[in-house]
Design an enzyme around this catalytic site. Sequence first.
Site, PDB file in Angstrom:
ATOM      1  N   GLY A   6       7.280 -43.777 -19.459  1.00  0.00           N
ATOM      2  CA  GLY A   6       8.166 -43.842 -20.627  1.00  0.00           C
ATOM      3  C   GLY A   6       7.447 -43.734 -21.949  1.00  0.00           C
TER       4      GLY A   6
ATOM      5  N   GLU B 139       9.339 -43.078 -26.508  1.00  0.00           N
ATOM      6  CA  GLU B 139       9.514 -44.469 -26.993  1.00  0.00           C
ATOM      7  C   GLU B 139       8.818 -44.740 -28.331  1.00  0.00           C
ATOM      8  OE1 GLU B 139       8.881 -47.439 -23.876  1.00  0.00           O
ATOM      9  OE2 GLU B 139       9.698 -46.109 -22.352  1.00  0.00           O
TER      10      GLU B 139
ATOM     11  N   CYS C  63      -1.051 -58.109 -27.839  1.00  0.00           N
ATOM     12  CA  CYS C  63      -0.139 -59.228 -28.042  1.00  0.00           C
ATOM     13  C   CYS C  63       1.299 -58.748 -27.963  1.00  0.00           C
ATOM     14  CB  CYS C  63      -0.350 -59.831 -29.423  1.00  0.00           C
ATOM     15  SG  CYS C  63      -2.019 -60.434 -29.650  1.00  0.00           S
TER      16      CYS C  63
ATOM     17  N   HIS D  41      -4.490 -48.873 -18.190  1.00  0.00           N
ATOM     18  CA  HIS D  41      -5.066 -49.903 -19.068  1.00  0.00           C
ATOM     19  C   HIS D  41      -6.509 -49.605 -19.426  1.00  0.00           C
ATOM     20  CE1 HIS D  41      -1.610 -51.964 -17.300  1.00  0.00           C
ATOM     21  NE2 HIS D  41      -1.488 -52.354 -18.539  1.00  0.00           N
TER      22      HIS D  41
ATOM     23  N   CYS E  68       1.761 -47.184 -15.461  1.00  0.00           N
ATOM     24  CA  CYS E  68       2.554 -47.911 -16.464  1.00  0.00           C
ATOM     25  C   CYS E  68       2.681 -46.984 -17.670  1.00  0.00           C
ATOM     26  CB  CYS E  68       1.856 -49.233 -16.815  1.00  0.00           C
ATOM     27  SG  CYS E  68       2.843 -50.364 -17.804  1.00  0.00           S
TER      28      CYS E  68
ATOM     29  N   ASP F 139      13.508 -50.563 -16.532  1.00  0.00           N
ATOM     30  CA  ASP F 139      12.220 -51.192 -16.210  1.00  0.00           C
ATOM     31  C   ASP F 139      12.404 -52.656 -15.855  1.00  0.00           C
ATOM     32  OD1 ASP F 139      10.632 -48.932 -16.772  1.00  0.00           O
ATOM     33  OD2 ASP F 139      10.677 -49.364 -18.915  1.00  0.00           O
TER      34      ASP F 139
ATOM     35  N   TRP G   1      10.499 -62.037 -20.879  1.00  0.00           N
ATOM     36  CA  TRP G   1       9.552 -61.832 -21.975  1.00  0.00           C
ATOM     37  C   TRP G   1      10.109 -62.261 -23.329  1.00  0.00           C
ATOM     38  CZ3 TRP G   1       7.370 -56.387 -20.216  1.00  0.00           C
ATOM     39  CH2 TRP G   1       6.589 -56.587 -19.063  1.00  0.00           C
TER      40      TRP G   1
HETATM   41  C1  LIG Z   1       4.141 -53.627 -20.306  1.00  0.00           C
HETATM   42  N1  LIG Z   1       3.732 -54.826 -20.929  1.00  0.00           N
HETATM   43  C2  LIG Z   1       4.526 -55.530 -21.791  1.00  0.00           C
HETATM   44  C3  LIG Z   1       4.649 -56.915 -21.606  1.00  0.00           C
HETATM   45  N2  LIG Z   1       5.423 -57.654 -22.419  1.00  0.00           N
HETATM   46  C4  LIG Z   1       6.080 -57.051 -23.413  1.00  0.00           C
HETATM   47  N3  LIG Z   1       6.853 -57.776 -24.223  1.00  0.00           N
HETATM   48  N4  LIG Z   1       5.977 -55.718 -23.648  1.00  0.00           N
HETATM   49  C5  LIG Z   1       5.209 -54.937 -22.850  1.00  0.00           C
HETATM   50  O1  LIG Z   1       5.141 -53.728 -23.077  1.00  0.00           O
HETATM   51  N5  LIG Z   1       4.008 -57.503 -20.596  1.00  0.00           N
HETATM   52  C6  LIG Z   1       3.260 -56.765 -19.636  1.00  0.00           C
HETATM   53  C7  LIG Z   1       2.679 -55.561 -20.263  1.00  0.00           C
HETATM   54  C8  LIG Z   1       1.665 -55.952 -21.275  1.00  0.00           C
HETATM   55  N6  LIG Z   1       1.263 -54.818 -21.933  1.00  0.00           N
HETATM   56  C9  LIG Z   1       1.201 -54.676 -23.260  1.00  0.00           C
HETATM   57  C10 LIG Z   1       0.778 -53.441 -23.673  1.00  0.00           C
HETATM   58  C11 LIG Z   1       0.636 -53.195 -25.014  1.00  0.00           C
HETATM   59  C12 LIG Z   1       0.908 -54.178 -25.921  1.00  0.00           C
HETATM   60  C13 LIG Z   1       0.692 -53.845 -27.335  1.00  0.00           C
HETATM   61  O2  LIG Z   1       0.250 -52.762 -27.593  1.00  0.00           O
HETATM   62  N7  LIG Z   1       0.918 -54.719 -28.274  1.00  0.00           N
HETATM   63  C14 LIG Z   1       0.664 -54.365 -29.636  1.00  0.00           C
HETATM   64  C15 LIG Z   1       1.771 -54.857 -30.532  1.00  0.00           C
HETATM   65  C16 LIG Z   1       3.021 -54.044 -30.338  1.00  0.00           C
HETATM   66  C17 LIG Z   1       3.921 -54.148 -31.542  1.00  0.00           C
HETATM   67  O3  LIG Z   1       4.854 -54.914 -31.549  1.00  0.00           O
HETATM   68  N8  LIG Z   1       3.634 -53.441 -32.577  1.00  0.00           N
HETATM   69  C18 LIG Z   1       4.392 -53.460 -33.826  1.00  0.00           C
HETATM   70  C19 LIG Z   1       3.547 -54.052 -34.916  1.00  0.00           C
HETATM   71  C20 LIG Z   1       2.256 -53.345 -34.952  1.00  0.00           C
HETATM   72  C21 LIG Z   1       1.270 -53.935 -35.931  1.00  0.00           C
HETATM   73  O4  LIG Z   1       0.420 -54.687 -35.547  1.00  0.00           O
HETATM   74  N9  LIG Z   1       1.348 -53.526 -37.181  1.00  0.00           N
HETATM   75  C22 LIG Z   1       0.319 -53.804 -38.121  1.00  0.00           C
HETATM   76  C23 LIG Z   1       0.389 -52.782 -39.225  1.00  0.00           C
HETATM   77  C24 LIG Z   1       0.230 -51.392 -38.661  1.00  0.00           C
HETATM   78  C25 LIG Z   1      -0.421 -50.408 -39.603  1.00  0.00           C
HETATM   79  O5  LIG Z   1      -0.204 -50.409 -40.794  1.00  0.00           O
HETATM   80  O6  LIG Z   1      -1.195 -49.596 -39.077  1.00  0.00           O
HETATM   81  C26 LIG Z   1       0.457 -55.210 -38.633  1.00  0.00           C
HETATM   82  O7  LIG Z   1       1.530 -55.818 -38.438  1.00  0.00           O
HETATM   83  O8  LIG Z   1      -0.514 -55.700 -39.175  1.00  0.00           O
HETATM   84  C27 LIG Z   1       4.795 -52.049 -34.166  1.00  0.00           C
HETATM   85  O9  LIG Z   1       4.514 -51.142 -33.383  1.00  0.00           O
HETATM   86  O10 LIG Z   1       5.449 -51.851 -35.200  1.00  0.00           O
HETATM   87  C28 LIG Z   1      -0.666 -54.955 -30.040  1.00  0.00           C
HETATM   88  O11 LIG Z   1      -1.266 -54.325 -30.913  1.00  0.00           O
HETATM   89  O12 LIG Z   1      -1.084 -55.994 -29.540  1.00  0.00           O
HETATM   90  C29 LIG Z   1       1.330 -55.414 -25.518  1.00  0.00           C
HETATM   91  C30 LIG Z   1       1.480 -55.681 -24.144  1.00  0.00           C
HETATM   92  N1  LIG Z   2       8.802 -47.954 -20.229  1.00  0.00           N
HETATM   93  C1  LIG Z   2       7.727 -48.884 -20.517  1.00  0.00           C
HETATM   94  C2  LIG Z   2       7.382 -49.672 -19.305  1.00  0.00           C
HETATM   95  C3  LIG Z   2       6.206 -50.547 -19.451  1.00  0.00           C
HETATM   96  S1  LIG Z   2       6.070 -51.756 -18.219  1.00  0.00           S
HETATM   97  C4  LIG Z   2       6.546 -48.106 -21.010  1.00  0.00           C
HETATM   98  O1  LIG Z   2       6.400 -46.974 -20.625  1.00  0.00           O
HETATM   99  O2  LIG Z   2       5.750 -48.629 -21.786  1.00  0.00           O
HETATM  100 ZN   LIG Z   3       4.577 -51.146 -16.643  1.00  0.00          ZN
END
Ligand SMILES: CN1c2c(nc(N)[nH]c2=O)NC[C@@H]1CNc1ccc(C(=O)N[C@@H](CCC(=O)N[C@@H](CCC(=O)N[C@@H](CCC(=O)O)C(=O)O)C(=O)O)C(=O)O)cc1
Ligand SMILES: N[C@@H](CCS)C(=O)O
Ligand SMILES: [Zn+2]
Length: 765
Positions: free
Chosen positions: A437, A489, A521, A699, A731, A604, A566
Site C-alpha cells: 500500500g 498512501e 514513532c 524494514h 509490509c 489491513d 493502535w
Molecule cells: C505498520 N506499522 C504501524 C504500526 N502502528 C501504526 N500506528 N502505524 C503503522 O504504520 N505498528 C506496526 C508498524 C510499525 N511501523 C511503523 C513504520 C513507520 C512509522 C513511521 O514512519 N513513523 C513516522 C511518523 C509518521 C507520521 O505520523 N508522520 C507525520 C509527521 C511527520 C513529522 O515528523 N513531521 C516533522 C516535520 C516534517 C518536515 O518538515 O520535514 C515534525 O513534526 O517535526 C506526517 O507524515 O505528517 C516517524 O518518523 O517515526 C511508524 C511505525
Molecule cells: N497499508 C499499510 C500497511 C502497513 S502494516 C502500508 O502499506 O503501510
Molecule cells: Zn504491515
Amino acid sequence: MALSASLGFPRMGARRELKRAIEAYWGKSISREALFAQTADLRKTRWLLQRDSGVDLIPSNDFSLYDHVLDTAVMVGAIPARFGWTGGDVDLDTYFAMARGGQVPAMEMTKWFDTNYHYIVPEFTSDQAFQLTSTKPLDEFREAQALGIQTVPVILGPITFLLLGKTKGADFNPLDLLPKLLPVYETLLQQLAEAGAKWVQLDEPCLALDRTEEELAIYQEVYTRLVNHTVLSISLTTYFAGLGNHLTAALNLPVSALHLDLVRAPEQVEQLLSLPQWPQDKYLSLGVIDGRNVWKNDLNYSLALLQRVAAWGAASDRIIVSPSCSLLHVPWDLDTEKALDAEVKDWLAFAKQKLAEMEILKTAVNDGVENVQTALDDNRAAVERRRTSTRIHNRLVNERLAGLTEDAYTRTSPFAARKSVQQARLQLKPFPTTTIGSFPQTKEVRKARADFRSGAQTKEQYEAFLRSKTEECVRLQESLGLDVLVHGEFERTDMVEYFGEQMDGFIFTKNGWVQSYGTRCVKPPIIYGDVSRPESMTVTWSSYAQSLSKRPMKGMLTGPVTILQWSFVRDDQPRETTCRQIALAIRDEVVDLEAAGIPIIQIDEPALREGLPLHRGEWEAYLKWAVDCFKLAASGVQDETQIHTHMCYAEFNDIMPAIQSMDADVISIETSRSDMELLDAFQQFSYQNDIGPGVYDIHSPRVPTVDEMVFLLEKTVDRLDPSQLWVNPDCGLKTRNEEETVKALEAMVEAANIARARYGQPLNA
Ligand SMILES: CN1c2c(nc(N)[nH]c2=O)NC[C@@H]1CNc1ccc(C(=O)N[C@@H](CCC(=O)N[C@@H](CCC(=O)N[C@@H](CCC(=O)O)C(=O)O)C(=O)O)C(=O)O)cc1
Ligand SMILES: N[C@@H](CCS)C(=O)O
Ligand SMILES: [Zn+2]
C-alpha cells in the site's frame, strides 16, 4: 514509608530528540560523539523530571538507542555469527546493523507482547556462549550517580530474555541455556552493587503468561540463585497480565519486591487479600496507574485499593506505588498539547502527569489523605465530568449495531466461487505482483504536509502535490510491471491516525508520540466516544488513482481491530463494543469504494494477532469478536470485489482457524525475516484462500537480490499451491527511500517472472 517507582520512562524525548539524533547519525550528519552527548542530555532530562516529580525508584538502563531486548542480547554477547563480531565491545554500527541489516540481513523484529512496540528477536544456537560485553547498565547507573541521582538499573530478566529469543539450527529449549547465561547476570549484578546500586529491577513479563509447573520451578531456582549471589535488592516486575494461578509461586520467589499489573489484572488484589499473610518481608509494587493508556487515573479509587492492601498487611511501608508497566508506551507530556480540545484534555494524563498522580497517591498513603485533599477532590470532579459528558454517546451508532443480523458478517458465496468471478473480472497472471500500500513517505512528502498544516501551503497546493505524487507512483508501478496497483498512501500520516482523523469519537494530539520500533514513532489517536464516519475517507484518492490506469487499483483501508489496537481506547465500555463501531464505519467505506468501481479492497489487520490476550484461556472470546469485526467490515460487497487483508510481525501458527474464518480472498503476510517459516502454519492448516507471503524485508535499507526472492518463492511453492500465491513485499514501503524501492521492486517483479516461468499455471477463469 510507601515508595514510588516509574518502572521505565519514554525514551524519545518531549520533541522526539532521540529520533532526530539517531537518524542524524545514520545520515552521517552528526558524529558518534555528538550522538552520545545528545543522548546523555536526554537521559539527564528524564532523570531530573522523575526526581523532581518525587519518584523514589528512578530507573536507569530503561533508555536504549534502538531496543532494550537488542541491548540485552548485545550485553550478554548473543551476537549472531553473521555480524562478524570477534569479541570485546560491540561497535555501535554493528549494534545498528543487527537491528536494521547492512551487509547481512537484520535480526527478526516482532511485537513486544500485546503492544505496538517491536523488539529485536535474540537468536540462540545450541552451542551458544555468553559473556558480558557491555557496560551499558553500569555506565548509565554511574551517569545518573554523577548527577546526584541514585537509580534502579532495569534489566530484562534472564528467563524472559531467553523465552523471547529464537533457536537457530537444532531445535532446543532456550531455557537450557540458563546455566551459561546466569554467570553473566551474576557478574553484572556484582558490578552494579560495587558501583553503589541498592536495587535492581529485573523485568520478567513472561512470568505473567501461561507457565508450566516446570517453568515455575525454573523461576524459583534462578531467582534463588541470583538472590543468593547478590547484595542488591531485586524487584521482579511482571506486567500486561495477571499472575493468575501462579501468584503464590511468584510471591514465594525470594526477591525483595514483586510488581503486579493491577490495571490489566485488578483481580490480583482479591487474590492477595485472600492470602493468610503478607508475603514474607516483600515489598509489593502495586501497578495502579495505567501505563498503557492515557486516561487520568481515578485517584480516589486507586487510593482505596492501596489502602485496602496496606491495611490487610499492616504494611503501608512495604508498598510501592507504580504504573501498571513501564511508561514507555504512553506519550511524554500532556502540557505540550496546546491545541487539544479542552474538555477531553481534562480527562487525560501522559507520562509526566502519571508521575504526578503517583506522587499524590504516595503522599496520601504516607502522610494522610488530608495532605492531598484538594488534588483528590479535583481529580474526582474531572472523573465525573468525563463520565457525564454528553459527547461520549451516539444513539444512532448503538441502534445500528443492535440491529445487525448474521448476514452482515458473511460474503454471499464461498471463496472458490468468488475466486472464479474475481479472476474473470481481473484477468490476473499467475503469481500476481502487488505491494502492501504505502510508497516512500519521503522528506518531501512530510514537508509538504507540515507546510500545509502550518499554513505555508494552501489546501489546493497540498492536494495538487499529492495528486502529482500519486500519479508518479501509478506510472512507476506500471513501468515496473506490477499487476495490482496501489495509490501510494501519500495523503496519510499514518495508517491509523489518518482514519481516526476522519471519524467522530476520536481526537488527536500534536505531540503524543510513542516509540514503535527503533526511531519510528506513532501518534495513536484517542478514542473518547462512540465512533462513526461522517463521510467517505478514501474514495477520492483511490478513484483518482484508478482513473490513471487500466490495471486494477487496490483500495487501502485499515481494519477495525488494528484501528482499535493502535489507538488509546476509551476504558468506559468493552473494547469489543468500540471495535464493532469502528467496523461499521469501515464497512461503509468498503461499500463506497466498491460503488466507485474499485475492484480490490485491502483491509489491513496487522494488529489482529497482537491483540490476543496473553492468557490462552481468553483467546477464543477475543478471536470471536475480532474476526467478527473484520467480517463485518468486509462483507458488504459483491462476490466480484476482491477483499485482501495484510498482517505483519506475527506468529500465525496458533490462530490459523481465525485467519481462515476471516475469509479474505487474499492475505499478504510478513514472512521474509523468518525465512518463510510462517508459511508452515498455512501449509499445515491446508489454508484455502490466496496468500502473498512477503518476499523481502521492507524494514531494512538493504535491497534484496532476485536470487534471494526466487529462493523464498521456491520455499513457498514447496508449501502451498502455486495458484494460491501472490508476490509482494512483507509490509508497506513508507519507510524506504525511492531508490531502494525502485530497485527492490524491479528485482521482485523479475523474481515473480522467474517463478511464473517455473511454476505458473494460468489461473482458471
Ligand atoms: C505498520 N506499522 C504501524 C504500526 N502502528 C501504526 N500506528 N502505524 C503503522 O504504520 N505498528 C506496526 C508498524 C510499525 N511501523 C511503523 C513504520 C513507520 C512509522 C513511521 O514512519 N513513523 C513516522 C511518523 C509518521 C507520521 O505520523 N508522520 C507525520 C509527521 C511527520 C513529522 O515528523 N513531521 C516533522 C516535520 C516534517 C518536515 O518538515 O520535514 C515534525 O513534526 O517535526 C506526517 O507524515 O505528517 C516517524 O518518523 O517515526 C511508524 C511505525
Ligand atoms: N497499508 C499499510 C500497511 C502497513 S502494516 C502500508 O502499506 O503501510
Ligand atoms: Zn504491515
